[in-house]
Design an enzyme around this catalytic site. Sequence first.
Site, PDB file in Angstrom:
ATOM      1  N   ASP A 188      -5.026  -3.647  -2.772  1.00 35.73           N
ATOM      2  CA  ASP A 188      -3.816  -3.502  -1.957  1.00 35.73           C
ATOM      3  C   ASP A 188      -3.059  -4.824  -1.965  1.00 35.73           C
ATOM      4  O   ASP A 188      -3.358  -5.736  -1.207  1.00 35.73           O
ATOM      5  CB  ASP A 188      -4.191  -3.109  -0.529  1.00 35.73           C
ATOM      6  CG  ASP A 188      -2.953  -2.758   0.304  1.00 35.73           C
ATOM      7  OD1 ASP A 188      -1.835  -3.149  -0.090  1.00 35.73           O
ATOM      8  OD2 ASP A 188      -3.106  -2.104   1.344  1.00 35.73           O
ATOM      9  N   HIS A 193       0.416  -8.898   3.699  1.00 36.27           N
ATOM     10  CA  HIS A 193      -0.889  -9.424   4.070  1.00 36.27           C
ATOM     11  C   HIS A 193      -1.182 -10.806   3.482  1.00 36.27           C
ATOM     12  O   HIS A 193      -2.291 -11.315   3.642  1.00 36.27           O
ATOM     13  CB  HIS A 193      -1.975  -8.433   3.641  1.00 36.27           C
ATOM     14  CG  HIS A 193      -1.699  -7.040   4.106  1.00 36.27           C
ATOM     15  ND1 HIS A 193      -1.725  -6.689   5.437  1.00 36.27           N
ATOM     16  CD2 HIS A 193      -1.352  -5.918   3.422  1.00 36.27           C
ATOM     17  CE1 HIS A 193      -1.424  -5.393   5.555  1.00 36.27           C
ATOM     18  NE2 HIS A 193      -1.183  -4.909   4.352  1.00 36.27           N
ATOM     19  N   ILE A 208      -0.593 -10.063   8.479  1.00 36.87           N
ATOM     20  CA  ILE A 208      -1.571  -9.290   9.243  1.00 36.87           C
ATOM     21  C   ILE A 208      -2.661  -8.759   8.307  1.00 36.87           C
ATOM     22  O   ILE A 208      -2.484  -8.708   7.085  1.00 36.87           O
ATOM     23  CB  ILE A 208      -0.901  -8.124   9.986  1.00 36.87           C
ATOM     24  CG1 ILE A 208      -0.282  -7.132   9.001  1.00 36.87           C
ATOM     25  CG2 ILE A 208       0.135  -8.646  10.960  1.00 36.87           C
ATOM     26  CD1 ILE A 208       0.318  -5.891   9.664  1.00 36.87           C
ATOM     27  N   GLY A 211      -4.696  -2.556   7.378  1.00 28.83           N
ATOM     28  CA  GLY A 211      -5.287  -1.533   8.234  1.00 28.83           C
ATOM     29  C   GLY A 211      -6.584  -1.002   7.652  1.00 28.83           C
ATOM     30  O   GLY A 211      -7.556  -0.763   8.374  1.00 28.83           O
TER      31      GLY A 211
END
Length: 286
Positions: A188, A193, A208, A211
């Site tokens: 990903d 990120h 961040i 998820g």
Amino acid sequence: MPIDVTAATGAQPREGSIGWTRKDVILYHLGLGAGIPPTDADELRYTYEKNLHVLPTFAAVAGFKAGGDLASLPGIDVDLRAVLHGGQEVVLHGPLPPEATDIGVRSRVADVWDKGKAAVIVLETSAALPDGTPLYDSRSEIFVRGEGGFGGERGPSTKIDVPERDADHVVEVSTRPDQALLYRLSGDWNPLHADPDFAKAAGFDTPILHGLCSYGVTLKAVVDTVLGGDVARVTRYRTKFAGIFFPGETMRVRVWDEGGTLHVRASSVERDDAVVLSDTVVEYAS
């Protein structure tokens, strides 16, 4: 409108094959924070090729590219800065092997829901062994801010209330400040990120955590704490990504055992128990 619902949901499913090695599995587990302490037998089952166990959440990584990037899907043209992972589910038909080749995958856009200020793109993927035996099914809900209001269906409610009692298990998991940088090596590459400027443009002070990384961290804590480290007992795992989590924070995982079903909630210790995963269920075999 950037999302053409008819074109997206009416497109033919994409079919292909995927595979992975023990190295891929170990890298994924390291990205979740496995391997601390490095010589602990319970951690080595995730980080050492001898008797390697595979967390069911690896399915979301193994099939990450099976459906193609969002921008490559028919009828979908969205800004990555507006994209967040809304929910994830994986259903296991058997334990994931530590190595695999020629796993057949079939992916499609199942639905596009209208949440008013946002759209939710629902991606479904099924995977099968070379002999046709089902291996897993996964379902991703991709939240796209600013793309709602087109008059579509809102979609079903996924609200799941936890039992009205203290949790049966509470475990706290530390994460590393560089965790997102390691986790993204599993596939990903969203700059949200890693790139501070991109994160700020998306409305966050700093990058961040993925998820799906929080998803994996939480299941590992559940498996290790409640299921005796036996990844093969997990048959279904569903969550809603209710809030963000920053690399370096501590994840507090609460578990309510209802006998065959675990209700789970994950939150950030440092931010006054801000909820990260809600409406979360782990179904398991005895």
